[in-house]
Design a protein around this motif. Structure first.
Motif, short mmCIF file in Angstrom:
data_model
loop_
_atom_site.label_atom_id
_atom_site.label_comp_id
_atom_site.label_asym_id
_atom_site.label_seq_id
_atom_site.Cartn_x
_atom_site.Cartn_y
_atom_site.Cartn_z
N ILE A 10 4.65 2.46 4.35
CA ILE A 10 3.47 2.97 3.67
C ILE A 10 2.24 2.70 4.52
CG2 ILE A 10 2.06 2.85 1.59
CD1 ILE A 10 4.84 4.03 1.20
N GLU B 296 1.36 11.70 0.80
CA GLU B 296 1.80 10.67 -0.14
C GLU B 296 3.30 10.73 -0.38
OE1 GLU B 296 -0.51 11.10 -3.66
OE2 GLU B 296 -2.41 10.59 -2.68
N SER C 70 -7.16 6.71 7.66
CA SER C 70 -7.14 6.95 6.22
C SER C 70 -8.34 6.31 5.54
CB SER C 70 -5.84 6.41 5.63
OG SER C 70 -5.81 6.62 4.23
#
Length: 261
Positions: free
Chosen positions: A82, A15, A92
């Motif tokens: 991102i 992150e 993900s």
């Protein structure tokens, strides 16, 4: 699967925007050693991609190598966008079903631990039943219970009273064991209480010995004001009661020994 696929997966999960990685960390992630050129040539860490599988690992995850410091074995990665590429995003999303319940479980556990770590007060309320002088009270006495309980033997050592607190799942066997030890008879009970009272408790079997018992129904465990009767036939609860009674003996200033049998 590429040798560097674990690196891509690791970067896709991060992150942070910047990741400064030691070369040893990268090797731990991919599960093998990096080639010699990775430690000697900055070009190995270039962002050209294409046919170079190792470079595609960070590019496909949406990262690029911003700086290399091979003197200190450090590589600095910076996120380009991102979520990375379609491949990284798909990876993900595939992990979310397993990660989401895990995070929920972690939060629930952390919340429960706050309650578990609150201070608690555990107290014991008990009643002793007098069995009397061991020399004079026979094993056949109806006052000696068969079930579990906590015995307290008391004798004089010089001018002081010494006590031995015994937790046992059979009060009768423990009591009979001491009686046989005092009379010098062979122990047929399977209990070593009599022997241990003399050896570890320092009680002279020829001296007067008084005995009391906390039997089933005569002990209550209280936690923050809420309580219940202790199950003296359950070894763990019987031991807990004995330990609390032993502490009372110590706090009263008496020399005491604890035997858990």
């Amino acid at each position: 699967m590429s040798k560097y696929e674990p690196l891509r997966e690791h970067l896709a999960r991060l992150e942070d925007v910047v990741w400064a990685a030691k070369l040893n960390e990268v090797e731990d992630i991919i599960g093998s050693t990096l080639p010699r050129s990775a430690r000697e040539h900055r070009t190995w860490w270039a962002n050209s991609g294409g046919s170079l599988v190792h470079q595609n690992a960070w590019l496909d995850a949406g990262w690029r190598v911003e700086r290399t410091d091979l003197m200190r074995d450090v590589i600095v990665f910076r996120r380009l966008r991102i979520g990375g590429t379609v491949a990284a995003a798909a990876s993900s999303r595939a992990e979310r079903p397993t990660r989401a319940p895990q995070k929920a479980a972690e939060k629930r556990l952390a919340k429960e631990m706050l309650a578990l770590r609150q201070p608690a007060t555990v107290t014991l309320r008990s009643e002793w039943t007098t069995l009397g002088d061991v020399q004079r009270t026979p094993c056949s006495s109806n006052s000696i219970p068969q079930e579990g309980g906590v015995l307290r033997f008391a004798a004089m050592q010089g001018d002081d009273v010494t006590t031995v607190v015994v937790a046992t799942l059979s009060v009768h066997k423990a009591y009979r064991s001491l009686r046989m030890e005092m009379k010098g008879l062979d122990n047929d009970t399977g209990s070593q209480v009599g022997h241990d009272l003399c050896e570890k408790g320092g009680i002279d079997p020829k001296s007067p010995i008084e005995c009391d018992v906390v039997k089933s129904g005569n002990a209550w465990l209280l936690t923050d004001g809420r309580g219940r009767k202790a199950n003296m036939d359950d070894q763990s609860e019987c031991y807990l009661v004995a330990q609390l009674l032993y502490l009372q003996e110590i706090q009263s200033g008496r020399k005491a020994t604890l035997l858990l049998r």
